[in-house]
Design a protein around this motif. Sequence first.
Motif, mmCIF file in Angstrom:
data_model
loop_
_atom_site.group_PDB
_atom_site.id
_atom_site.type_symbol
_atom_site.label_atom_id
_atom_site.label_comp_id
_atom_site.label_asym_id
_atom_site.label_seq_id
_atom_site.Cartn_x
_atom_site.Cartn_y
_atom_site.Cartn_z
ATOM 1 N N MET A 64 10.724 -14.594 -39.297
ATOM 2 C CA MET A 64 10.043 -14.230 -38.065
ATOM 3 C C MET A 64 8.615 -13.805 -38.384
ATOM 4 S SD MET A 64 11.165 -11.537 -35.121
ATOM 5 C CE MET A 64 12.203 -12.693 -34.279
ATOM 6 N N GLN A 65 7.688 -14.220 -37.536
ATOM 7 C CA GLN A 65 6.273 -13.952 -37.783
ATOM 8 C C GLN A 65 5.833 -12.566 -37.320
ATOM 9 O OE1 GLN A 65 3.336 -16.462 -35.820
ATOM 10 N NE2 GLN A 65 2.143 -16.524 -37.692
ATOM 11 N N CYS A 66 6.590 -11.923 -36.460
ATOM 12 C CA CYS A 66 6.206 -10.628 -35.908
ATOM 13 C C CYS A 66 6.131 -9.566 -37.015
ATOM 14 C CB CYS A 66 7.213 -10.202 -34.850
ATOM 15 S SG CYS A 66 6.934 -8.533 -34.234
ATOM 16 N N PRO A 67 4.985 -8.889 -37.172
ATOM 17 C CA PRO A 67 4.866 -7.884 -38.225
ATOM 18 C C PRO A 67 5.800 -6.688 -38.019
ATOM 19 C CG PRO A 67 2.856 -7.968 -36.900
ATOM 20 C CD PRO A 67 3.732 -9.082 -36.442
ATOM 21 N N ILE A 68 6.097 -6.365 -36.769
ATOM 22 C CA ILE A 68 7.026 -5.261 -36.517
ATOM 23 C C ILE A 68 8.424 -5.650 -37.000
ATOM 24 C CG2 ILE A 68 8.164 -3.873 -34.740
ATOM 25 C CD1 ILE A 68 5.482 -3.954 -33.200
ATOM 26 N N ALA A 69 8.845 -6.856 -36.682
ATOM 27 C CA ALA A 69 10.160 -7.320 -37.140
ATOM 28 C C ALA A 69 10.220 -7.363 -38.660
ATOM 29 C CB ALA A 69 10.466 -8.697 -36.551
ATOM 30 N N ARG A 70 9.158 -7.831 -39.295
ATOM 31 C CA ARG A 70 9.129 -7.888 -40.761
ATOM 32 C C ARG A 70 9.211 -6.486 -41.367
ATOM 33 N NH1 ARG A 70 4.484 -12.481 -41.884
ATOM 34 N NH2 ARG A 70 5.753 -14.242 -41.199
ATOM 35 N N GLY A 71 8.498 -5.558 -40.772
ATOM 36 C CA GLY A 71 8.553 -4.183 -41.266
ATOM 37 C C GLY A 71 9.929 -3.575 -41.091
ATOM 38 N N LEU A 72 10.535 -3.821 -39.920
ATOM 39 C CA LEU A 72 11.865 -3.272 -39.657
ATOM 40 C C LEU A 72 12.918 -3.863 -40.582
ATOM 41 C CD1 LEU A 72 11.844 -3.000 -35.776
ATOM 42 C CD2 LEU A 72 11.863 -1.124 -37.436
ATOM 43 N N GLU A 73 12.714 -5.095 -41.031
ATOM 44 C CA GLU A 73 13.633 -5.682 -42.012
ATOM 45 C C GLU A 73 13.663 -4.851 -43.290
ATOM 46 O OE1 GLU A 73 12.826 -9.797 -42.871
ATOM 47 O OE2 GLU A 73 12.881 -10.334 -40.752
ATOM 48 N N ARG A 74 12.576 -4.192 -43.609
ATOM 49 C CA ARG A 74 12.475 -3.409 -44.848
ATOM 50 C C ARG A 74 12.859 -1.954 -44.653
ATOM 51 N NH1 ARG A 74 10.044 -8.281 -44.445
ATOM 52 N NH2 ARG A 74 9.744 -9.259 -46.455
ATOM 53 N N VAL A 75 12.516 -1.376 -43.502
ATOM 54 C CA VAL A 75 12.694 0.081 -43.344
ATOM 55 C C VAL A 75 13.401 0.489 -42.061
ATOM 56 C CG1 VAL A 75 10.652 0.614 -44.746
ATOM 57 C CG2 VAL A 75 10.422 0.376 -42.267
ATOM 58 N N GLY A 76 13.885 -0.461 -41.283
ATOM 59 C CA GLY A 76 14.387 -0.148 -39.958
ATOM 60 C C GLY A 76 15.834 0.292 -39.897
ATOM 61 N N GLU A 77 16.307 0.929 -40.911
ATOM 62 C CA GLU A 77 17.681 1.413 -40.942
ATOM 63 C C GLU A 77 17.648 2.895 -41.291
ATOM 64 O OE1 GLU A 77 21.325 2.600 -42.529
ATOM 65 O OE2 GLU A 77 19.636 2.249 -43.870
ATOM 66 N N ARG A 78 18.500 3.670 -40.658
ATOM 67 C CA ARG A 78 18.465 5.137 -40.766
ATOM 68 C C ARG A 78 18.472 5.632 -42.214
ATOM 69 N NH1 ARG A 78 23.273 8.920 -40.270
ATOM 70 N NH2 ARG A 78 22.315 10.954 -40.051
ATOM 71 N N TRP A 79 19.427 5.164 -43.012
ATOM 72 C CA TRP A 79 19.514 5.664 -44.393
ATOM 73 C C TRP A 79 18.272 5.312 -45.196
ATOM 74 C CZ3 TRP A 79 22.493 9.467 -44.937
ATOM 75 C CH2 TRP A 79 23.758 9.527 -44.361
ATOM 76 N N THR A 80 17.725 4.132 -44.954
ATOM 77 C CA THR A 80 16.521 3.711 -45.673
ATOM 78 C C THR A 80 15.372 4.673 -45.391
ATOM 79 O OG1 THR A 80 17.249 1.416 -45.565
ATOM 80 C CG2 THR A 80 14.909 1.783 -45.964
ATOM 81 N N MET A 81 15.201 5.019 -44.134
ATOM 82 C CA MET A 81 14.123 5.946 -43.760
ATOM 83 C C MET A 81 14.349 7.326 -44.375
ATOM 84 S SD MET A 81 11.941 4.367 -41.666
ATOM 85 C CE MET A 81 11.323 5.312 -40.300
#
Length: 152
Positions: free
Chosen positions: A1-18
């Motif tokens: 996906m080209q959306c930068p928000i989606a790309r960022g959430l793929e890396r950090v968008g999970e509770r434990w990760t944050m």
Amino acid sequence: MQCPIARGLERVGERWTMLILRDAFNGLTRFDEFEENLGIAPNILTARLKALVEAGLLEKRRYCDRPPRNEYIVTERGWDFRPVMLMLQSWATTHYAPEGKSVVLINRQTGLEADPTVVDAVSGLPISDPVFRLVPGPAANERTRKRYEGRS
């Protein structure tokens, strides 16, 4: 996906990760420290640490050979994410903490509480100012161009 928000959430968008990143920003580096502080299951912690290393937010370093033990160090890419975390903390405290502030960001030199905000480095204006809008960038695909077409 080209959306930068989606790309960022793929890396950090999970509770434990944050929460792992939060603890890493606060100086924790070792598996057992994260596990104890978070109360997280070892298999989940292992998977999240692996993902953070693969995303380039943490670096895995061996600190003991027998038994093999690693520590997890925040990378430059990881430190670049810290302001996002601080803004999330500020936003969540404002809107979802009716009991008040449980953690406060202070300036170590003055001892005063900070009021984090995001500003445009060129104009100095807060990016929440209505003068700012999103437009397609040079790498935008047709779908992205259509999404922002004619919006002001």
